[in-house]
Design an enzyme around this catalytic site. Structure first.
Site, PDB file in Angstrom:
ATOM      1  N   LYS A 176       0.663   3.761  48.080  1.00  0.00           N
ATOM      2  CA  LYS A 176       0.970   2.640  48.976  1.00  0.00           C
ATOM      3  C   LYS A 176       1.070   1.343  48.181  1.00  0.00           C
ATOM      4  CE  LYS A 176      -2.741   3.610  51.117  1.00  0.00           C
ATOM      5  NZ  LYS A 176      -3.929   3.710  51.999  1.00  0.00           N
ATOM      6  N   GLY A 213      -8.383  -1.927  58.069  1.00  0.00           N
ATOM      7  CA  GLY A 213      -8.206  -0.568  58.567  1.00  0.00           C
ATOM      8  C   GLY A 213      -6.811  -0.002  58.426  1.00  0.00           C
ATOM      9  N   THR A 214      -5.945  -0.689  57.693  1.00  0.00           N
ATOM     10  CA  THR A 214      -4.565  -0.181  57.561  1.00  0.00           C
ATOM     11  C   THR A 214      -4.527   1.184  56.886  1.00  0.00           C
ATOM     12  OG1 THR A 214      -4.355  -1.530  55.563  1.00  0.00           O
ATOM     13  CG2 THR A 214      -3.358  -2.402  57.553  1.00  0.00           C
ATOM     14  N   GLY A 215      -5.314   1.347  55.816  1.00  0.00           N
ATOM     15  CA  GLY A 215      -5.309   2.623  55.094  1.00  0.00           C
ATOM     16  C   GLY A 215      -5.828   3.766  55.950  1.00  0.00           C
ATOM     17  N   CYS A 216      -6.904   3.502  56.675  1.00  0.00           N
ATOM     18  CA  CYS A 216      -7.478   4.518  57.579  1.00  0.00           C
ATOM     19  C   CYS A 216      -6.450   4.912  58.636  1.00  0.00           C
ATOM     20  CB  CYS A 216      -8.715   3.981  58.290  1.00  0.00           C
ATOM     21  SG  CYS A 216      -9.991   3.322  57.215  1.00  0.00           S
TER      22      CYS A 216
END
Length: 268
Positions: A176, A213-216
């Site tokens: 990412k 929390g974007t990755g989660c």
């Protein structure tokens, strides 16, 4: 109704509701997947920071996974924050013991601000025990660099890092680009390397501090789509659209790095 897709998230709890199992469950729900959990740590946090972390005992982590695996028809599993070597080894053992399918690993190693969340010897354990079981691994740039030792500056170095992760046993690698050094650029680029092809996904870079929390959320959406029987490529495309919508329609909650908007993406 028993043909509802079911998924498991193995991760930490975020009291602020923006990341960890809270983000995962919200994402599963929005994608019409029933979510189950095994909590690895309880945190006290909000949009301003993390104030306390309490690891869950190994026996309780093992018991949670066992309870869920023996009763539900799990078709995909997401792994988030593991925290230390003992938890990593315990979870890896449980994945094999219960023959859990379609593992999506979000290697939570480095926080938004750059602070390490995993000690170095735990990174080695992650590479040894969890990475080889991953159908999909979704590191951000600093995490991909930490896992491989390769400085990622362009597509060629990203591919070199991804191929190294595949040599460790991961099947598909999503690197990412949100943490890219040219974060002033108008576009956010992700590099995807499957066993047979490579492609990139781009989205406009949205100026917001509400990215907690974007990755989660991204990896949870991949997990949900895999649980529904979609291909890895389809799952990644949907997850990119889901997280782009979640970032670009902020809820503006909290006084710091607020959560993304899990309601934003509505396609079905």
């Amino acid at each position: 109704m028993h043909n509802i897709p079911q998924a498991l998230t193995i991760a930490g709890s975020d009291s602020g509701g923006g990341a960890g199992i809270q983000a995962d469950l919200k994402t599963f729900q929005m994608r019409n997947v029933f979510g189950t959990v095994a909590i690895t740590a309880v945190t006290a946090q909000n949009t301003l920071g993390v104030f306390d972390i309490y690891p869950v005992s190994l026996a309780t982590i093992r018991a949670q996974i066992k309870a869920v695996a023996e009763d539900f028809s799990l078709s995909a599993v997401k792994i988030g924050m593991l925290g230390d070597v003992d938890i990593i080894e315990t979870v890896a053992d449980c994945l094999q013991q219960h023959q859990l399918p379609q593992i999506v690993l979000d290697p939570v190693m480095i926080a938004k601000g750059g602070a390490p969340l995993l000690p170095n010897h735990a990174v080695a354990a992650l590479k040894q025990y969890i990475v080889p079981q991953a159908k999909v691994i979704t590191p951000n740039l600093p995490e991909a660099e930490a896992l491989t030792g390769i400085k990622i500056i362009d597509e060629a170095s990203a591919e070199k890092a991804a191929r190294l992760l595949q040599e460790m046993g991961a099947e598909t690698v999503v690197i990412k680009g949100g943490h890219s050094q040219n974060s002033q650029s108008a576009v956010c680029l992700d590099w995807i390397f499957t066993p047979t092809e490579k492609f990139t996904l781009s989205s406009p870079r949205f100026p917001t501090q509400h990215t907690h929390g974007t990755g989660c959320t991204f990896s949870a959406c991949i997990t949900a789509e895999l649980a529904k029987g979609h291909s890895v490529e389809q799952a990644i495309h949907t997850a990119k659209a889901f997280i782009t919508a979640a970032i670009s329609h902020p809820l503006n909650l909290g006084h710091g790095h607020g959560p993304t908007n899990h309601w934003a993406y509505q396609d079905e």
